[in-house]
Design a protein around this motif. Structure first.
Motif, PDB file in Angstrom:
ATOM      1  N   THR A  14      18.158 -26.561 -36.957  1.00 59.32           N
ATOM      2  CA  THR A  14      16.812 -27.118 -36.884  1.00 59.32           C
ATOM      3  C   THR A  14      16.851 -28.640 -36.918  1.00 59.32           C
ATOM      4  OG1 THR A  14      15.985 -25.176 -38.031  1.00 59.32           O
ATOM      5  CG2 THR A  14      14.537 -27.081 -37.925  1.00 59.32           C
ATOM      6  N   PRO A  67       1.372 -25.212 -43.506  1.00 65.77           N
ATOM      7  CA  PRO A  67       2.413 -26.239 -43.602  1.00 65.77           C
ATOM      8  C   PRO A  67       2.023 -27.387 -44.533  1.00 65.77           C
ATOM      9  CG  PRO A  67       2.066 -25.625 -41.315  1.00 65.77           C
ATOM     10  CD  PRO A  67       0.966 -24.993 -42.103  1.00 65.77           C
ATOM     11  N   ILE A  83       6.323 -33.397 -42.863  1.00 64.33           N
ATOM     12  CA  ILE A  83       6.186 -32.089 -42.227  1.00 64.33           C
ATOM     13  C   ILE A  83       6.027 -32.213 -40.713  1.00 64.33           C
ATOM     14  CG2 ILE A  83       5.240 -31.038 -44.293  1.00 64.33           C
ATOM     15  CD1 ILE A  83       2.493 -31.290 -43.180  1.00 64.33           C
ATOM     16  N   GLY A  84       6.288 -33.398 -40.179  1.00 59.65           N
ATOM     17  CA  GLY A  84       6.260 -33.555 -38.731  1.00 59.65           C
ATOM     18  C   GLY A  84       4.893 -33.333 -38.119  1.00 59.65           C
ATOM     19  N   ARG A 131       6.395 -28.817 -51.795  1.00 57.90           N
ATOM     20  CA  ARG A 131       7.823 -29.143 -51.710  1.00 57.90           C
ATOM     21  C   ARG A 131       8.098 -30.587 -52.129  1.00 57.90           C
ATOM     22  NH1 ARG A 131       8.444 -27.681 -46.775  1.00 57.90           N
ATOM     23  NH2 ARG A 131       8.753 -29.719 -45.828  1.00 57.90           N
ATOM     24  N   LEU A 179      21.280 -22.420 -40.105  1.00 57.90           N
ATOM     25  CA  LEU A 179      19.924 -22.460 -39.551  1.00 57.90           C
ATOM     26  C   LEU A 179      19.284 -23.826 -39.810  1.00 57.90           C
ATOM     27  CD1 LEU A 179      17.858 -20.698 -38.104  1.00 57.90           C
ATOM     28  CD2 LEU A 179      16.960 -20.020 -40.327  1.00 57.90           C
ATOM     29  N   GLU A 180      19.522 -24.317 -41.013  1.00 56.18           N
ATOM     30  CA  GLU A 180      18.973 -25.611 -41.380  1.00 56.18           C
ATOM     31  C   GLU A 180      19.564 -26.717 -40.486  1.00 56.18           C
ATOM     32  OE1 GLU A 180      19.365 -26.013 -45.575  1.00 56.18           O
ATOM     33  OE2 GLU A 180      17.222 -26.503 -45.735  1.00 56.18           O
ATOM     34  N   HIS A 181      20.853 -26.632 -40.313  1.00 58.42           N
ATOM     35  CA  HIS A 181      21.542 -27.639 -39.501  1.00 58.42           C
ATOM     36  C   HIS A 181      21.067 -27.588 -38.055  1.00 58.42           C
ATOM     37  CE1 HIS A 181      25.129 -29.649 -37.627  1.00 58.42           C
ATOM     38  NE2 HIS A 181      24.840 -30.478 -38.605  1.00 58.42           N
ATOM     39  N   TYR A 185       2.980 -16.814 -40.039  1.00 58.43           N
ATOM     40  CA  TYR A 185       2.108 -17.591 -40.910  1.00 58.43           C
ATOM     41  C   TYR A 185       0.870 -16.796 -41.315  1.00 58.43           C
ATOM     42  CZ  TYR A 185       4.746 -21.908 -40.252  1.00 58.43           C
ATOM     43  OH  TYR A 185       5.709 -22.880 -40.256  1.00 58.43           O
ATOM     44  N   ALA A 242      21.722 -19.631 -43.950  1.00 54.72           N
ATOM     45  CA  ALA A 242      20.674 -20.615 -44.210  1.00 54.72           C
ATOM     46  C   ALA A 242      21.157 -22.021 -43.877  1.00 54.72           C
ATOM     47  CB  ALA A 242      20.242 -20.543 -45.671  1.00 54.72           C
ATOM     48  N   MET A 254       7.057 -14.673 -48.905  1.00 56.78           N
ATOM     49  CA  MET A 254       8.186 -15.048 -48.074  1.00 56.78           C
ATOM     50  C   MET A 254       9.490 -14.514 -48.656  1.00 56.78           C
ATOM     51  SD  MET A 254       9.411 -16.552 -45.434  1.00 56.78           S
ATOM     52  CE  MET A 254       9.352 -18.123 -44.573  1.00 56.78           C
TER      53      MET A 254
END
Lengths: 144, 144
Positions: free
Chosen positions: A132, A34, A54-55, A41, A128-130, A18, A125, A105
């Motif tokens: 997470t 974030p 964003i949790g 987004r 990785l997404e799954h 970051y 990708a 990025m």
DNA sequence: TATTGTTATACTCTATAACTATA
DNA sequence: TATAGTTATAGAGTATAACAATA
């Protein structure tokens, strides 16, 4: 595999990523990143909805939003449909900052994936997404 | 892809993963977990070397090591070669804790990768490891 | 003089609770 | 009464500096 996930989720790794991304952009740091990227987004939203997306805690999101506002990257405007709500929106400068952050990025990822076989990036990708999602869901499920 | 990395490195995701892994093991929490698993990975070492290995500050590593020692999971012993140094080693209870933690991680991963095509897991792990290395190296390189 | 381990201090981040305004 | 936004307060984590002991 476990080691790789462990290393990637280490605080130092995250902070390093970051701070590297945000080092070239005024007004953004590892903590407010974030919020800014999340707002870019999901589009203009209230602080509470952004925090959910964003949790992050509501109170933290609103505080970081204030910081970003003071830096001129985002703006607040009243929600016409609900007088209680305040919508967060990117300013022109905020849009430029997001563009710069995304560029940093993407250039890093492009360099990293230059040697990958074609099509591998998409599959990676997706996995990785799954992965997470499973982590997050697993955590959410624990509270039930 | 950028979104997946962003989500995985989010503080909430990391905290959730660590607290889930450590919830079943007495004496370990999300903050001391890297110290314990790092010690298990690199074997008996001094606090300074362990801190380097896991990308953590010396002072933080020694403080967390003290916590783990109070919980009976690790032990300190003088380095025979250097009277200044103190080696950290896992106790029998610490070994059991590490085994439990690894089991929790592996069962999660096994469940996640159950539907993957054979051989995909190895390729994914390799790429993830390389990605993380690039992130860390990129950060280290910036200070030169 | 440099390094190891440790402790002290200040700083930042995070979370709980409380307050105001509006639905 | 419930919700959005915000602020205040306290707690946890982290980093900088400083100390004693040893190379």
């Amino acid at each position: 595999m476990a080691a790789a996930i462990g290393a990637l989720t280490l605080r130092a790794t995250r902070a390093g990523l970051y701070s590297r991304l945000t080092s070239g952009v005024q007004g953004v740091d590892a903590t407010t990143y974030p919020v800014l990227s999340g707002l870019a987004r999901v589009g203009p939203v209230t602080a509470t909805k952004l925090a959910e997306a964003i949790g992050m805690d509501r109170t933290v999101a609103t505080r970081y939003a204030t910081r970003l506002q003071e830096a001129g990257l985002i703006d607040r405007r009243p929600d016409p449909a609900d007088a209680r709500a305040t919508e967060l929106v990117l300013t022109a400068e905020g849009e430029r900052a997001v563009t710069a952050l995304r560029g940093a990025m993407e250039s890093f990822l492009a360099e990293e994936m230059a040697t990958w076989p074609p099509g591998e990036a998409a599959a990676f990708a997706m996995r990785l997404e799954h992965l997470t999602e499973s982590l997050v869901q697993g955590e959410a499920g624990r509270s039930c």
